[in-house]
Write a protein that holds these residues in place. Sequence first.
Motif, PDB file in Angstrom:
ATOM      1  N   THR A  21       0.828  -1.204   0.000  1.00  0.00           N
ATOM      2  CA  THR A  21       0.000   0.000   0.000  1.00  0.00           C
ATOM      3  C   THR A  21       0.865   1.257   0.000  1.00  0.00           C
ATOM      4  O   THR A  21       0.602   2.210  -0.746  1.00  0.00           O
ATOM      5  CB  THR A  21      -0.940  -0.037   1.219  1.00  0.00           C
ATOM      6  OG1 THR A  21      -1.794  -1.176   1.076  1.00  0.00           O
ATOM      7  CG2 THR A  21      -1.785   1.211   1.327  1.00  0.00           C
ATOM      8  N   ASP A  44      -8.082  -3.763  -2.118  1.00  0.00           N
ATOM      9  CA  ASP A  44      -7.967  -4.468  -0.844  1.00  0.00           C
ATOM     10  C   ASP A  44      -9.128  -4.024   0.056  1.00  0.00           C
ATOM     11  O   ASP A  44      -9.291  -2.823   0.296  1.00  0.00           O
ATOM     12  CB  ASP A  44      -6.614  -4.104  -0.196  1.00  0.00           C
ATOM     13  CG  ASP A  44      -6.377  -4.860   1.103  1.00  0.00           C
ATOM     14  OD1 ASP A  44      -7.326  -5.474   1.629  1.00  0.00           O
ATOM     15  OD2 ASP A  44      -5.237  -4.824   1.594  1.00  0.00           O
ATOM     16  N   ASN A  48      -6.843   0.494   2.806  1.00  0.00           N
ATOM     17  CA  ASN A  48      -5.726   1.305   3.330  1.00  0.00           C
ATOM     18  C   ASN A  48      -5.245   2.358   2.340  1.00  0.00           C
ATOM     19  O   ASN A  48      -4.827   3.447   2.734  1.00  0.00           O
ATOM     20  CB  ASN A  48      -4.544   0.413   3.722  1.00  0.00           C
ATOM     21  CG  ASN A  48      -4.848  -0.424   4.948  1.00  0.00           C
ATOM     22  OD1 ASN A  48      -5.778  -0.115   5.696  1.00  0.00           O
ATOM     23  ND2 ASN A  48      -4.100  -1.484   5.153  1.00  0.00           N
ATOM     24  N   ASP A 128      -3.494  -1.511  -6.076  1.00  0.00           N
ATOM     25  CA  ASP A 128      -3.023  -2.074  -4.804  1.00  0.00           C
ATOM     26  C   ASP A 128      -3.832  -3.344  -4.540  1.00  0.00           C
ATOM     27  O   ASP A 128      -5.049  -3.364  -4.758  1.00  0.00           O
ATOM     28  CB  ASP A 128      -3.236  -1.062  -3.667  1.00  0.00           C
ATOM     29  CG  ASP A 128      -2.629  -1.565  -2.361  1.00  0.00           C
ATOM     30  OD1 ASP A 128      -1.709  -2.403  -2.401  1.00  0.00           O
ATOM     31  OD2 ASP A 128      -3.087  -1.124  -1.288  1.00  0.00           O
TER      32      ASP A 128
HETATM   33 MG   LIG Z   1      -1.975  -3.054   1.929  1.00  0.00          MG
END
Ligand SMILES: [Mg+2]
Length: 282
Positions: A21, A44, A48, A128
């Motif tokens: 991230t 994700d 994050n 990500d």
């Molecule tokens: Mg992450």
Amino acid sequence: MELRTSPIIAVCNQKGGVGKTTTAINLAQALVLQDLNILLIDLDPQGNTTCGFGIKLESIQTSVADLIRDRDLLVDKAIYKGDRLDIIPATPYLARVEREMVGMTNSELRLMRKLDGVRERYSIIIIDTPPTFGPLMNAALNTAQHLIVPVDSFFSLIGIKELLAEVEEIKQGTNLGLKILGFLMTMVDPTNISHETRNNLLANFGSQVFETRIRRSVKLREAPVFGKTIFHHAPESAGAQDYWSLATEVLDRLGIGEDATKPSAIQTARPSLTLVQEACHE
Ligand SMILES: [Mg+2]
Ligand SMILES: Nc1ncnc2c1ncn2[C@@H]1O[C@H](COP(=O)(O)OP(=O)(O)O)[C@@H](O)[C@H]1O
């Protein structure tokens, strides 16, 4: 080769806490500061990357989960616009959609297809990914052409080989062109462990290992807590220098932006995010 039509890079490693991230956020911002238009996709369910830009998860009305779930939803509905850095956010709802993906036809190809409509708007798209093999990781591996694999000091070769086996599988199936853009050492410190890790990586993957190493830095850890990239939080820190250098190396490996290397730009880096904080879609 489609390199000129916005390459898609996934930041991938099924191990958690290796800097995926942090890399997605700060590489994206460094590329923006090197004059590129970037779309960053958070895939994700922990969200994050989304939070790392100060976006409140509760304020999000349409996220990447809706794009995957709803065949007819237009991709623009899920794009939150910043200053040359747009984001498709994720919320915990994505975990539920991931479970549903098991029963959806071609669920792993949906994100890739949705992006077709916006690819020409961006110089590079960055994804990500979550720290597990599963439908979302699969979707990322089917959408990207390039992978950046962050590796921390305690990396396991077995883990990396597992990832490479997965990549091989995808290449033989649905995404022939998938390639490793590079292995990226993260959280590097002056210990012998870091040193050995690097030697070990070089012995196994040679020139696939990025020359840039991301040093361990408190500023990098702090930045997301303030909802900022390292270039806004501490533009002169080691972390900013390292991600700037990574961006330059990434452009080099992609064969784009050869004139972009202006180290002085770190100093002049304007906080270019009038970002999406409120994420207010109609
Ligand atoms: Mg992450
Ligand atoms: N180079 C670094 N130095 C210090 N802390 C870091 C560094 N890179 C990441 N971190 C911190 O380590 C934790 C895990 O990093 P993160 O990027 O979230 O990993 P992942 O996405 O792979 O789970 C986070 O708290 C992050 O702020």
